[in-house]
Scaffold this motif. Structure first.
Motif, PDB file in Angstrom:
ATOM      1  N   VAL A  67       0.836  -1.202   0.000  1.00 48.29           N
ATOM      2  CA  VAL A  67       0.000   0.000   0.000  1.00 48.29           C
ATOM      3  C   VAL A  67       0.871   1.252   0.000  1.00 48.29           C
ATOM      4  O   VAL A  67       0.592   2.216  -0.729  1.00 48.29           O
ATOM      5  CB  VAL A  67      -0.967  -0.003   1.207  1.00 48.29           C
ATOM      6  CG1 VAL A  67      -1.687   1.320   1.325  1.00 48.29           C
ATOM      7  CG2 VAL A  67      -1.954  -1.131   1.089  1.00 48.29           C
ATOM      8  N   ILE A  68       1.940   1.240   0.772  1.00 47.86           N
ATOM      9  CA  ILE A  68       2.830   2.407   0.822  1.00 47.86           C
ATOM     10  C   ILE A  68       3.494   2.631  -0.529  1.00 47.86           C
ATOM     11  O   ILE A  68       3.530   3.760  -1.050  1.00 47.86           O
ATOM     12  CB  ILE A  68       3.880   2.228   1.942  1.00 47.86           C
ATOM     13  CG1 ILE A  68       3.190   2.311   3.305  1.00 47.86           C
ATOM     14  CG2 ILE A  68       4.993   3.259   1.826  1.00 47.86           C
ATOM     15  CD1 ILE A  68       4.077   1.923   4.471  1.00 47.86           C
ATOM     16  N   PHE A  69       4.025   1.557  -1.127  1.00 50.01           N
ATOM     17  CA  PHE A  69       4.669   1.707  -2.434  1.00 50.01           C
ATOM     18  C   PHE A  69       3.664   2.072  -3.525  1.00 50.01           C
ATOM     19  O   PHE A  69       3.971   2.866  -4.419  1.00 50.01           O
ATOM     20  CB  PHE A  69       5.430   0.435  -2.812  1.00 50.01           C
ATOM     21  CG  PHE A  69       6.704   0.255  -2.044  1.00 50.01           C
ATOM     22  CD1 PHE A  69       7.646   1.255  -1.974  1.00 50.01           C
ATOM     23  CD2 PHE A  69       6.955  -0.931  -1.383  1.00 50.01           C
ATOM     24  CE1 PHE A  69       8.817   1.098  -1.262  1.00 50.01           C
ATOM     25  CE2 PHE A  69       8.121  -1.115  -0.665  1.00 50.01           C
ATOM     26  CZ  PHE A  69       9.051  -0.092  -0.602  1.00 50.01           C
ATOM     27  N   ALA A  70       2.479   1.499  -3.467  1.00 45.57           N
ATOM     28  CA  ALA A  70       1.447   1.835  -4.450  1.00 45.57           C
ATOM     29  C   ALA A  70       1.063   3.302  -4.334  1.00 45.57           C
ATOM     30  O   ALA A  70       0.881   3.994  -5.347  1.00 45.57           O
ATOM     31  CB  ALA A  70       0.225   0.944  -4.254  1.00 45.57           C
ATOM     32  N   SER A  71       0.947   3.798  -3.122  1.00 46.36           N
ATOM     33  CA  SER A  71       0.612   5.216  -2.927  1.00 46.36           C
ATOM     34  C   SER A  71       1.730   6.116  -3.441  1.00 46.36           C
ATOM     35  O   SER A  71       1.467   7.152  -4.062  1.00 46.36           O
ATOM     36  CB  SER A  71       0.359   5.494  -1.449  1.00 46.36           C
ATOM     37  OG  SER A  71      -0.696   4.712  -0.972  1.00 46.36           O
ATOM     38  N   ALA A  72       2.973   5.732  -3.175  1.00 47.61           N
ATOM     39  CA  ALA A  72       4.107   6.547  -3.646  1.00 47.61           C
ATOM     40  C   ALA A  72       4.167   6.588  -5.168  1.00 47.61           C
ATOM     41  O   ALA A  72       4.356   7.661  -5.764  1.00 47.61           O
ATOM     42  CB  ALA A  72       5.413   5.983  -3.077  1.00 47.61           C
ATOM     43  N   TRP A  73       4.013   5.431  -5.821  1.00 44.80           N
ATOM     44  CA  TRP A  73       4.044   5.410  -7.288  1.00 44.80           C
ATOM     45  C   TRP A  73       2.851   6.167  -7.870  1.00 44.80           C
ATOM     46  O   TRP A  73       2.975   6.818  -8.910  1.00 44.80           O
ATOM     47  CB  TRP A  73       4.069   3.984  -7.814  1.00 44.80           C
ATOM     48  CG  TRP A  73       5.446   3.388  -7.768  1.00 44.80           C
ATOM     49  CD1 TRP A  73       5.874   2.413  -6.941  1.00 44.80           C
ATOM     50  CD2 TRP A  73       6.568   3.754  -8.580  1.00 44.80           C
ATOM     51  NE1 TRP A  73       7.200   2.144  -7.189  1.00 44.80           N
ATOM     52  CE2 TRP A  73       7.645   2.945  -8.185  1.00 44.80           C
ATOM     53  CE3 TRP A  73       6.760   4.683  -9.592  1.00 44.80           C
ATOM     54  CZ2 TRP A  73       8.898   3.035  -8.776  1.00 44.80           C
ATOM     55  CZ3 TRP A  73       8.010   4.770 -10.190  1.00 44.80           C
ATOM     56  CH2 TRP A  73       9.060   3.968  -9.781  1.00 44.80           C
ATOM     57  N   THR A  74       1.700   6.091  -7.212  1.00 44.26           N
ATOM     58  CA  THR A  74       0.536   6.835  -7.691  1.00 44.26           C
ATOM     59  C   THR A  74       0.790   8.330  -7.587  1.00 44.26           C
ATOM     60  O   THR A  74       0.481   9.092  -8.511  1.00 44.26           O
ATOM     61  CB  THR A  74      -0.711   6.450  -6.868  1.00 44.26           C
ATOM     62  OG1 THR A  74      -0.915   5.050  -6.990  1.00 44.26           O
ATOM     63  CG2 THR A  74      -1.929   7.199  -7.353  1.00 44.26           C
ATOM     64  N   PHE A  75       1.365   8.772  -6.479  1.00 44.64           N
ATOM     65  CA  PHE A  75       1.695  10.186  -6.317  1.00 44.64           C
ATOM     66  C   PHE A  75       2.694  10.631  -7.376  1.00 44.64           C
ATOM     67  O   PHE A  75       2.546  11.709  -7.973  1.00 44.64           O
ATOM     68  CB  PHE A  75       2.260  10.436  -4.914  1.00 44.64           C
ATOM     69  CG  PHE A  75       2.711  11.844  -4.709  1.00 44.64           C
ATOM     70  CD1 PHE A  75       1.786  12.854  -4.504  1.00 44.64           C
ATOM     71  CD2 PHE A  75       4.056  12.165  -4.738  1.00 44.64           C
ATOM     72  CE1 PHE A  75       2.206  14.165  -4.326  1.00 44.64           C
ATOM     73  CE2 PHE A  75       4.485  13.460  -4.566  1.00 44.64           C
ATOM     74  CZ  PHE A  75       3.557  14.469  -4.351  1.00 44.64           C
ATOM     75  N   MET A  76       3.717   9.808  -7.632  1.00 45.12           N
ATOM     76  CA  MET A  76       4.702  10.159  -8.656  1.00 45.12           C
ATOM     77  C   MET A  76       4.066  10.232 -10.035  1.00 45.12           C
ATOM     78  O   MET A  76       4.391  11.126 -10.832  1.00 45.12           O
ATOM     79  CB  MET A  76       5.851   9.158  -8.645  1.00 45.12           C
ATOM     80  CG  MET A  76       6.784   9.334  -7.492  1.00 45.12           C
ATOM     81  SD  MET A  76       8.107   8.127  -7.413  1.00 45.12           S
ATOM     82  CE  MET A  76       8.738   8.095  -9.057  1.00 45.12           C
ATOM     83  N   ALA A  77       3.172   9.306 -10.341  1.00 45.28           N
ATOM     84  CA  ALA A  77       2.510   9.308 -11.646  1.00 45.28           C
ATOM     85  C   ALA A  77       1.687  10.574 -11.826  1.00 45.28           C
ATOM     86  O   ALA A  77       1.734  11.216 -12.880  1.00 45.28           O
ATOM     87  CB  ALA A  77       1.623   8.071 -11.790  1.00 45.28           C
ATOM     88  N   ILE A  78       0.948  10.940 -10.803  1.00 44.48           N
ATOM     89  CA  ILE A  78       0.132  12.166 -10.891  1.00 44.48           C
ATOM     90  C   ILE A  78       1.029  13.386 -11.030  1.00 44.48           C
ATOM     91  O   ILE A  78       0.757  14.280 -11.838  1.00 44.48           O
ATOM     92  CB  ILE A  78      -0.786  12.276  -9.663  1.00 44.48           C
ATOM     93  CG1 ILE A  78      -1.856  11.194  -9.718  1.00 44.48           C
ATOM     94  CG2 ILE A  78      -1.414  13.661  -9.577  1.00 44.48           C
ATOM     95  CD1 ILE A  78      -2.664  11.056  -8.445  1.00 44.48           C
TER      96      ILE A  78
END
Length: 92
Positions: A67-78
């Protein structure tokens, strides 16, 4: 007289400078991160959903890390796509 960003004189009109800046390509690393970050975000979110579906626990099985890594990659993508789309809007 057209001026560069540092205040020095540059030949050509402002429109020429604008076209030149728009024609410049992005750095390879920036393009790589812009296209890979949504892929990694989707893969990590799929891992989270798969783990939840299989009944894994958040802390004992380490699902919280996904969940932490998914949130970080989602933030980077946005962040990468937001800046890219804003820069494109300014160029047109």
């Amino acid at each position: 007289m057209p001026m560069g960003e540092d205040g020095s004189w540059r030949p050509g009109t402002r429109e020429d400078q604008r076209r030149e800046a728009a024609a410049r390509g992005d750095d390879f690393v920036v393009r790589l991160l812009r296209w890979s970050s949504p892929v990694f975000a989707v893969l990590y979110w799929a891992g989270v959903l798969l783990g939840v579906r299989q009944g894994r626990t958040w802390f004992d099985d380490g699902l919280i890390w996904y969940v932490i890594f998914a949130s970080a990659w989602t933030f980077m993508a946005i962040a990468f796509w937001w800046t890219h789309l804003r820069a494109r809007a300014r160029r047109t």
